[in-house]
Scaffold this motif. Structure first.
Motif, short mmCIF file in Angstrom:
data_model
loop_
_atom_site.label_atom_id
_atom_site.label_comp_id
_atom_site.label_asym_id
_atom_site.label_seq_id
_atom_site.Cartn_x
_atom_site.Cartn_y
_atom_site.Cartn_z
N ALA A 56 -2.04 -2.81 -7.99
CA ALA A 56 -1.01 -3.73 -7.50
C ALA A 56 -1.69 -4.98 -6.96
O ALA A 56 -2.62 -4.89 -6.16
N ARG A 57 -1.21 -6.13 -7.40
CA ARG A 57 -1.78 -7.40 -6.94
C ARG A 57 -1.18 -7.79 -5.60
O ARG A 57 0.03 -7.68 -5.38
N ALA A 104 -1.81 5.40 1.61
CA ALA A 104 -1.78 3.94 1.75
C ALA A 104 -3.11 3.41 2.26
O ALA A 104 -3.58 2.35 1.83
N SER A 105 -3.75 4.14 3.17
CA SER A 105 -5.01 3.67 3.77
C SER A 105 -6.21 3.90 2.88
O SER A 105 -7.24 3.22 3.04
N ARG A 117 0.83 -1.21 0.00
CA ARG A 117 0.00 0.00 0.00
C ARG A 117 0.87 1.27 0.00
O ARG A 117 0.58 2.23 -0.74
N VAL A 118 1.91 1.28 0.81
CA VAL A 118 2.80 2.44 0.88
C VAL A 118 3.48 2.67 -0.47
O VAL A 118 3.53 3.80 -0.98
N ASP A 119 3.97 1.60 -1.08
CA ASP A 119 4.64 1.74 -2.37
C ASP A 119 3.68 2.18 -3.46
O ASP A 119 4.03 3.01 -4.32
N LEU A 120 2.46 1.64 -3.44
CA LEU A 120 1.49 2.03 -4.47
C LEU A 120 1.04 3.48 -4.29
O LEU A 120 0.93 4.23 -5.27
#
Length: 259
Positions: free
Chosen positions: A51-52, A74-75, A26-29
């Motif tokens: 992102a899968r 991310a959230s 989540r953070v990276d996306l």
């Protein structure tokens, strides 16, 4: 009248509700969305990066439809299954067109974790050209080594388009959606981002070069050896070679994506 969407800053953190692996994804996306906004590749709220998640279920994360890319956290990312059912409570909808395109790639490509799609001016301009990407720059050689094309069928919200998109993409990592835009995919978010950076640069260079004189094309033999050249350039790390530096810059300028 429907209620306005909440601001992402008002949402509670979901970090305690998900696994450490999902939180990192989540953070990276969310970082990828913010970077796409910083580089000027977003189209208001109308494109997507997905992102899968790890596991056999083909669950994936996609943007909350209605938020600008520089608002995404991310959230706030929405977790859905292959039928576009939300797997966690979210006040945000998911764009059907984004779901069709991205779920088609995730369904067909087990090697792909991230799919990134844009409607940039240069990308759409080249997608409208009969010959597509031309071998006229170093950037174009990286794209041409793994490039496919998909003809325009209108706004992509019909599930029956998925098999044709999957067949056209095949094993390629760059897909030019004719009269529509650019798509990249990769085994990590970092790889998909670096691929889009290269794809977008190749398109911008092409449009600029066509405004000048006669073009000089790259020897086709160079394209054939470009995969090895990319490994050398990135120390065999691909997108992971540049991703930490991108996150450091993002943390200096726009750290809210980590919420």
């Amino acid at each position: 009248m429907s209620q306005p969407l909440p601001a992402s800053a008002d949402l509670p953190s979901v970090q305690h509700l998900v696994s450490p692996e999902e939180w990192q994804l989540r953070v990276d996306l969310a970082a990828c969305y913010r970077l796409v906004a910083q580089y000027g590749w977003s189209d208001l709220v109308f494109t997507h990066i997905s992102a899968r998640l790890p596991g056999p279920e083909h669950h994936f994360l996609i943007n909350p439809y209605g938020l600008m890319f520089d608002e995404i956290t991310a959230s706030s990312l929405v977790k859905v299954d292959m039928q576009c059912n939300k797997l966690m409570d979210s006040p945000f909808p998911v764009n059907p067109a984004g779901f069709v395109i991205h779920s088609a790639v995730h369904e067909a490509r087990e090697d792909v974790q991230c799919v990134l799609h844009t409607h940039t001016r240069a990308g759409v301009a080249v997608s409208a050209q009969k010959n597509g990407v031309l071998p006229i720059s170093q950037q174009s050689t990286f794209v041409l080594a793994s490039l496919a094309y998909h003809d325009y069928e209108g706004v992509a919200f019909r599930p029956d388009e998925k098999p044709r998109l999957q067949a056209d993409l095949g094993a390629a990592n760059f897909l030019m959606l004719r009269n529509h835009g650019l798509l990249t995919c990769g085994p990590t978010i970092a790889d998909a981002f670096l691929a889009m950076y290269t794809f977008e640069a190749a398109c911008k260079i092409q449009i600029d070069a066509q405004a000048g004189g006669e073009l000089t094309e790259v020897d086709p033999r160079i394209v054939q050896g470009v995969a090895e050249a990319m490994k050398v350039q990135t120390g065999g790390l691909g997108g992971q070679f540049v991703w930490p530096a991108l996150l450091r810059r993002l943390d200096r300028t726009d750290p809210g994506y980590r919420r």
